[in-house]
Motif scaffolding. Sequence first.
Motif, PDB file in Angstrom:
ATOM      1  N   LEU A  74       0.832  -1.189   0.000  1.00 16.18           N
ATOM      2  CA  LEU A  74       0.000   0.000   0.000  1.00 16.18           C
ATOM      3  C   LEU A  74       0.875   1.250   0.000  1.00 16.18           C
ATOM      4  CD1 LEU A  74      -2.679  -1.034   2.666  1.00 16.18           C
ATOM      5  CD2 LEU A  74      -2.740  -1.388   0.192  1.00 16.18           C
ATOM      6  N   LEU A  75       0.327   2.343  -0.481  1.00 21.35           N
ATOM      7  CA  LEU A  75       0.977   3.667  -0.456  1.00 21.35           C
ATOM      8  C   LEU A  75       2.261   3.731  -1.267  1.00 21.35           C
ATOM      9  CD1 LEU A  75       0.472   4.471   3.328  1.00 21.35           C
ATOM     10  CD2 LEU A  75      -0.869   5.340   1.405  1.00 21.35           C
ATOM     11  N   THR A  76       2.454   2.794  -2.177  1.00 25.72           N
ATOM     12  CA  THR A  76       3.669   2.760  -2.984  1.00 25.72           C
ATOM     13  C   THR A  76       3.313   2.812  -4.459  1.00 25.72           C
ATOM     14  OG1 THR A  76       4.778   1.403  -1.312  1.00 25.72           O
ATOM     15  CG2 THR A  76       5.756   1.443  -3.518  1.00 25.72           C
ATOM     16  N   LYS A  92      -2.488  -7.902  -6.446  1.00 29.65           N
ATOM     17  CA  LYS A  92      -3.314  -8.135  -5.264  1.00 29.65           C
ATOM     18  C   LYS A  92      -2.733  -7.371  -4.094  1.00 29.65           C
ATOM     19  CE  LYS A  92      -1.152 -12.550  -3.980  1.00 29.65           C
ATOM     20  NZ  LYS A  92      -1.404 -13.987  -3.736  1.00 29.65           N
ATOM     21  N   PHE A  93      -3.609  -6.989  -3.184  1.00 31.62           N
ATOM     22  CA  PHE A  93      -3.183  -6.247  -2.000  1.00 31.62           C
ATOM     23  C   PHE A  93      -4.124  -6.584  -0.857  1.00 31.62           C
ATOM     24  CE2 PHE A  93      -5.924  -3.671  -4.642  1.00 31.62           C
ATOM     25  CZ  PHE A  93      -6.887  -3.197  -3.755  1.00 31.62           C
ATOM     26  N   SER A  94      -3.641  -6.436   0.353  1.00 30.07           N
ATOM     27  CA  SER A  94      -4.435  -6.746   1.537  1.00 30.07           C
ATOM     28  C   SER A  94      -4.616  -5.497   2.376  1.00 30.07           C
ATOM     29  CB  SER A  94      -3.761  -7.840   2.374  1.00 30.07           C
ATOM     30  OG  SER A  94      -3.686  -9.038   1.625  1.00 30.07           O
ATOM     31  N   ILE A  95      -5.810  -5.351   2.952  1.00 32.79           N
ATOM     32  CA  ILE A  95      -6.062  -4.240   3.868  1.00 32.79           C
ATOM     33  C   ILE A  95      -6.449  -4.814   5.221  1.00 32.79           C
ATOM     34  CG2 ILE A  95      -6.676  -2.622   2.056  1.00 32.79           C
ATOM     35  CD1 ILE A  95      -9.600  -3.115   2.705  1.00 32.79           C
ATOM     36  N   TYR A 102      -8.685   3.827  -1.661  1.00 33.98           N
ATOM     37  CA  TYR A 102      -8.540   4.640  -2.857  1.00 33.98           C
ATOM     38  C   TYR A 102      -7.501   3.992  -3.778  1.00 33.98           C
ATOM     39  CZ  TYR A 102     -10.619   8.072   0.312  1.00 33.98           C
ATOM     40  OH  TYR A 102     -11.430   8.711   1.198  1.00 33.98           O
ATOM     41  N   ILE A 103      -7.866   3.813  -5.036  1.00 29.39           N
ATOM     42  CA  ILE A 103      -6.946   3.234  -6.015  1.00 29.39           C
ATOM     43  C   ILE A 103      -6.864   4.187  -7.202  1.00 29.39           C
ATOM     44  CG2 ILE A 103      -6.392   1.228  -7.440  1.00 29.39           C
ATOM     45  CD1 ILE A 103      -9.062   0.784  -4.900  1.00 29.39           C
ATOM     46  N   SER A 104      -5.645   4.516  -7.607  1.00 29.48           N
ATOM     47  CA  SER A 104      -5.462   5.418  -8.744  1.00 29.48           C
ATOM     48  C   SER A 104      -4.586   4.755  -9.801  1.00 29.48           C
ATOM     49  CB  SER A 104      -4.837   6.736  -8.297  1.00 29.48           C
ATOM     50  OG  SER A 104      -3.535   6.524  -7.779  1.00 29.48           O
ATOM     51  N   LEU A 105      -4.914   5.019 -11.051  1.00 26.53           N
ATOM     52  CA  LEU A 105      -4.128   4.555 -12.195  1.00 26.53           C
ATOM     53  C   LEU A 105      -3.832   5.798 -13.024  1.00 26.53           C
ATOM     54  CD1 LEU A 105      -3.002   2.095 -13.790  1.00 26.53           C
ATOM     55  CD2 LEU A 105      -5.173   2.065 -15.029  1.00 26.53           C
ATOM     56  N   THR A 106      -2.581   6.233 -13.004  1.00 25.13           N
ATOM     57  CA  THR A 106      -2.207   7.514 -13.615  1.00 25.13           C
ATOM     58  C   THR A 106      -1.056   7.334 -14.605  1.00 25.13           C
ATOM     59  OG1 THR A 106      -0.717   7.975 -11.761  1.00 25.13           O
ATOM     60  CG2 THR A 106      -2.981   8.811 -11.580  1.00 25.13           C
ATOM     61  N   THR A 107      -0.601   8.429 -15.186  1.00 25.56           N
ATOM     62  CA  THR A 107       0.461   8.486 -16.206  1.00 25.56           C
ATOM     63  C   THR A 107       0.187   7.499 -17.346  1.00 25.56           C
ATOM     64  OG1 THR A 107       1.973   6.904 -15.114  1.00 25.56           O
ATOM     65  CG2 THR A 107       2.189   9.241 -14.508  1.00 25.56           C
ATOM     66  N   ASN A 170      -4.959   3.173   1.678  1.00 26.69           N
ATOM     67  CA  ASN A 170      -5.963   2.740   2.641  1.00 26.69           C
ATOM     68  C   ASN A 170      -5.750   3.411   3.995  1.00 26.69           C
ATOM     69  OD1 ASN A 170      -6.693  -0.130   4.578  1.00 26.69           O
ATOM     70  ND2 ASN A 170      -8.235   1.062   3.515  1.00 26.69           N
ATOM     71  N   ASN A 171      -5.104   4.584   3.992  1.00 29.96           N
ATOM     72  CA  ASN A 171      -4.814   5.225   5.277  1.00 29.96           C
ATOM     73  C   ASN A 171      -5.783   6.342   5.623  1.00 29.96           C
ATOM     74  OD1 ASN A 171      -4.040   7.339   3.649  1.00 29.96           O
ATOM     75  ND2 ASN A 171      -1.999   7.556   4.514  1.00 29.96           N
TER      76      ASN A 171
END
Length: 198
Positions: A74-76, A92-95, A102-107, A170-171
Amino acid sequence: SSSTWIPVMGLTSNTYWIASLSPATQYEFQVRTNCGSNSSTYSASKLFTTNALCHSTYDNNTNNTSTGAAAIPLLTPIKGSINSTTDIDYYKFSITNSANLYISLTTLPADYDLTIYNASMTQMANSANTGTASEYIMLPSPSTGTYYAKVVGVGGANSSTQCYTLKVNNNGTYLKPIDEESIEREASIEPIVFPNPT
């Protein structure tokens, strides 16, 4: 894969830098001594493969399916690429808390979509903006556990020369970049104060 070798002569050190190699491509080289009129035979060929343009431990050869999804922190910001018409990237990621996700897909170099699934691979949300507009998904207070993010090119969109950036937060804090369209949309909202006087 060419049948023509490119000779490099007159080397005086153990290192030789080669510029402008293609990413994710296998190359072959041979070495021989050259002492005036006395030259040795060439050594056996040695192979090496250049890294992919967006090389990371996350966007690898196994993350084309959900079962091979790379676990991301997360946060990376995660760099990756959709480098062919059939390429799909799963992460995949765990919370561990139920704060907003919040999930962003940029550039984005091309038209890519972002989809979020739960651990059972049931779709939770999808962002499908057109063109190279960034994709954003917010899941309010989701359950703790494992989730999957899928990045795919729309209609085979891809780029072998540019990377996308995926980030999961997720913070509980999130600031979405403001674009001109959202500014115009917000400017069209007129506040109403009631009663008068207030």
